[in-house]
Design an enzyme around this catalytic site. Structure first.
Site, PDB file in Angstrom:
ATOM      1  N   ASP A  59       0.822  -1.222  -0.043  1.00 25.40           N
ATOM      2  CA  ASP A  59      -0.148  -0.126   0.019  1.00 25.40           C
ATOM      3  C   ASP A  59       0.953   1.109   0.126  1.00 25.40           C
ATOM      4  OD1 ASP A  59      -2.736   0.806   0.030  1.00 25.40           O
ATOM      5  OD2 ASP A  59      -2.656   1.321   2.084  1.00 25.40           O
ATOM      6  N   TYR A  61       2.204   4.929   1.165  1.00 26.25           N
ATOM      7  CA  TYR A  61       2.270   5.518   2.434  1.00 26.25           C
ATOM      8  C   TYR A  61       0.870   6.536   2.516  1.00 26.25           C
ATOM      9  CZ  TYR A  61       7.154   3.841   3.079  1.00 26.25           C
ATOM     10  OH  TYR A  61       8.200   2.979   3.138  1.00 26.25           O
ATOM     11  N   PHE A  72       8.081   1.564  -0.845  1.00 27.01           N
ATOM     12  CA  PHE A  72       8.703   1.957   0.360  1.00 27.01           C
ATOM     13  C   PHE A  72       9.781   2.985   0.134  1.00 27.01           C
ATOM     14  CE2 PHE A  72       8.591  -2.819  -0.077  1.00 27.01           C
ATOM     15  CZ  PHE A  72       7.993  -3.265   1.153  1.00 27.01           C
ATOM     16  N   HIS A 179       8.852  -9.953   6.028  1.00 25.79           N
ATOM     17  CA  HIS A 179       8.704  -8.522   5.503  1.00 25.79           C
ATOM     18  C   HIS A 179       9.388  -7.791   6.569  1.00 25.79           C
ATOM     19  CE1 HIS A 179       6.314  -4.719   4.916  1.00 25.79           C
ATOM     20  NE2 HIS A 179       6.167  -5.194   3.770  1.00 25.79           N
TER      21      HIS A 179
END
Length: 215
Positions: A59, A61, A72, A179
């Site tokens: 998703d 930010y 990221f 993760h």
């Protein structure tokens, strides 16, 4: 010839994508949506044939000024999110590289394809644009990459990313671990050494390794 422009043109004519764009535009009328419109497809600005490594996120930010269209990655000067802090800790442990710049555009410029599953989100509402069509679009992008004959390294962090292995042809290379989020890093992200492993494979393939540090 396969190019991102060709991919985007093909997808943009499909019914699901037309509905998705209509949804996102309506959302922008009533809500603050991230990233900015001009950055939504930033991951696709690079050369398709130049992709060496793929890093999949989930998703965007969801805070103002944070998302910038690459998984990221954050806008220059924005405080590092916890997952990115852990990514940089593993980078330092793996290659001895200390990195504080959260804008990963320099990785993208070297052929690291930084793709989220969802490409838009409401302010402060994680996964708010889930099941509107982005998953279909980004799965198609992964499949499109998988069609390439030249091997690509897919770095798959977490169960969600690992679940995309069914879209990836066998001649590509998958590096799978937990993760990097604080909730999951202890399950196998620490010590996974994805950066050195990817570079070692690139050298074996006759490719230039990635400079994971800042320019």
């Amino acid at each position: 010839m396969m190019t991102w422009n060709k991919f985007l043109e093909e997808e943009s004519n499909k019914e699901y994508y037309i509905k998705l764009m209509d949804f996102v535009e309506k959302e922008r009328v009533d809500h603050d949506i991230y990233p900015p419109k001009e950055l939504v497809l930033k991951a696709f600005e690079g050369d398709y044939d130049a992709v060496k490594v793929v890093i999949l996120g989930q998703d965007p930010y969801h805070q103002n000024g944070q998302a910038m269209g690459l998984s990221f990655s954050v806008m220059p000067g924005f405080p590092l999110p916890k997952s990115l802090i852990n990514i940089f800790k593993e980078l330092e442990s793996d290659l001895g590289i200390q990195r504080s710049n959260g804008d990963l555009t320099d990785w993208a410029d070297q052929g690291v394809f930084l793709l989220n599953a969802l490409l838009t989100v409401r302010d402060s509402e994680p996964a708010s644009h889930k099941k509107q069509g982005w998953e279909m679009f980004t799965d198609s992008a992964i499949s499109y990459l998988s069609k390439r004959e030249k091997p690509i390294i897919f770095i798959l962090w977490g169960r969600w990313a690992e679940g995309k292995m069914n879209l990836i042809a066998d001649h590509h290379i998958c590096l799978v671990s937990a993760h990097p989020s604080p909730l999951g890093a202890y399950r196998g992200f620490w010590g996974s050494r994805p950066f050195s492993k990817a570079n070692d494979i690139l050298v074996e393939l006759g490719e230039t390794p990635i400079n994971w540090g800042t320019k």
